[in-house]
Design an enzyme around this catalytic site. Sequence first.
Site, PDB file in Angstrom:
ATOM      1  N   SER A  89       0.824  -1.218   0.000  1.00 35.70           N
ATOM      2  CA  SER A  89       0.000   0.000   0.000  1.00 35.70           C
ATOM      3  C   SER A  89       0.852   1.258   0.000  1.00 35.70           C
ATOM      4  O   SER A  89       0.418   2.304  -0.491  1.00 35.70           O
ATOM      5  CB  SER A  89      -0.911   0.022   1.230  1.00 35.70           C
ATOM      6  OG  SER A  89      -1.797  -1.059   1.196  1.00 35.70           O
ATOM      7  N   HIS A 292      -5.888 -10.383   3.967  1.00 34.91           N
ATOM      8  CA  HIS A 292      -4.726 -10.911   4.714  1.00 34.91           C
ATOM      9  C   HIS A 292      -5.160 -12.020   5.665  1.00 34.91           C
ATOM     10  O   HIS A 292      -4.451 -12.998   5.857  1.00 34.91           O
ATOM     11  CB  HIS A 292      -4.060  -9.800   5.534  1.00 34.91           C
ATOM     12  CG  HIS A 292      -3.212  -8.867   4.732  1.00 34.91           C
ATOM     13  ND1 HIS A 292      -2.047  -9.259   4.121  1.00 34.91           N
ATOM     14  CD2 HIS A 292      -3.351  -7.554   4.448  1.00 34.91           C
ATOM     15  CE1 HIS A 292      -1.497  -8.223   3.498  1.00 34.91           C
ATOM     16  NE2 HIS A 292      -2.272  -7.180   3.675  1.00 34.91           N
TER      17      HIS A 292
END
Length: 493
Positions: A89, A292
């Site tokens: 990210s 995740h």
Amino acid sequence: MFKQSILLIIALALLQIVQASPVPPFDAPNHKKNIIYMVPDGFGPSGLTLARDYKKYNLNNGEDVRLNLEPFILGNIRTYSTSNLITDSAAAGTAYATGHKSYNGAISVDDEGQPLGTLMEALKLQGYKTGLVVKSTLTDATPAVWASHVDTRQKQAEIALQMVGETLPAQFGQVVDYMSGGGKCYWVPQGQEDSCREDDVDVISIAKEKGFNYFETKEEFDNYLENGLTLPALSFWAEEDVPYSIDRDPSKTPTLAEQAQLALNTLANATKDSEQGFFVMIEGSLIDHCGHDNDAACHPREVLEFDETFKVVKEFIDQSETDSLVIVSADHETGGMALGSMEGDYDPTVLFNKTHSSLYFVEEVTKYNETNSNEADITKFVQDWVVNELSVTDAKDEEIKNVVDAVLNDEDILLAIGPITSDRAGIAFTTDGHSAVDILSFFYTNSPYIHRAAFRQERGSGLLGNHENIDTNRFLQSITGADLDAITEQLRS
Ligand SMILES: *[C@@H]1O[C@H](CO)[C@@H](O)[C@H](O)[C@H]1NC(C)=O
Ligand SMILES: *[C@@H]1O[C@H](CO)[C@@H](O)[C@H](O)[C@H]1NC(C)=O
Ligand SMILES: *[C@@H]1O[C@H](CO)[C@@H](O)[C@H](O)[C@H]1NC(C)=O
Ligand SMILES: [Zn+2]
């Protein structure tokens, strides 16, 4: 025949005139605009299909549905960073914020660690008001890249200081006017309960001294939503991440859509008599975390919350008299989520009855394990949970044992509990990290001229079709006149 040819020639000539005519002057960079940048973190193409099917069979009794986002797909985006074909990210956010690709972990710095000017900094200096609205920590990578510069995303304590304008060049002042999200622990000094800092700096007090309206209860939030709020403003909804949509307590935590509504109201009101509008980044931060966690039931609920937020944004744009636009693009996909697996046919209805996230289970079983850490007690706890909270009545002994072993040996409990649901839903994850697949971009505006600009294909000016992640930033520079090279120079001088 001759007449038809003449007509054809005239038609072709007219077409060329239309195509060659420049974008009208209304698009001039100084024309007042509101820019809303939405990042559904970790949201890939399979996430879109799963959320739609979840809504179709759960909320709409099988009637066909279209997500709010779906009519506005503009193209797709390549996400790789300079250090890896799979981005994180930080690198992807840096590309969106600065228009330059960098390495995984970089917060608006280049490959040499030197600062890169961001669109938010440029627009703030041009007179825009600015905001960040998220569900992870406010100092996490996706919000951090807009208003801070550090060589690694781990430096969240330093990022908090930069976000209130403490360590950036003085002429920048405080770059962010409105902040709402999680991660309070990075803003309170060490020694205080739940602090994540390793120094005595009290960033919340610094913000209050700078005039920020500070709040953190649902009562205050509801009051501001009804009666109005003035800038600058700062609010926290968690010490670390805001709870997942599947775990949320509505009496304590606003949804992302509600958070976005208050941000839009406040920013629009603050700029109603200004020459310039506002820039706000709104992040569906936790889609990434469900990925995740390999938590297939958490995922569509998080996407649907983001989709509701898009609806709020679109309605704001439709009602605004100011030229306003929204770009939606994820930073990357998370989990390599596939619909259909070796374990079974794809069936999203299996996900409906899961009452809490896998992460919530980990917290509960870890607490229980503190006083009941033996195989028999933990096995009973897991068996009950699987029946009552997952609605799975045919779990195999081996599946239960995997979870029990993970708890007793302190291994990855998330990756043991998740498959009990996802295998039965025929949903597979190839990784507990990110994947390299191109992500989708969406676009909406109330301005015909901005619409024309976005629907061009040329890299650097338009956004239609397949693009590099840096192209969204270049597009926004082209319509706002923001000069990020000049900001970079100021940061480095
Ligand atoms: C709009 O801003 C003014 C101050 O500029 C403030 O008094 C008022 O409460 C705000 N209204 C809303 C609805 O935010
Ligand atoms: C969900 O729970 C309800 C009520 O407990 C039950 O009737 C239904 O069969 C369950 N659905 C699935 C897909 O497990
Ligand atoms: C459960 O308890 C055992 C024994 O105290 C410990 O070794 C283990 O790390 C604990 N598991 C978790 C997830 O905390
Ligand atoms: Zn991630």
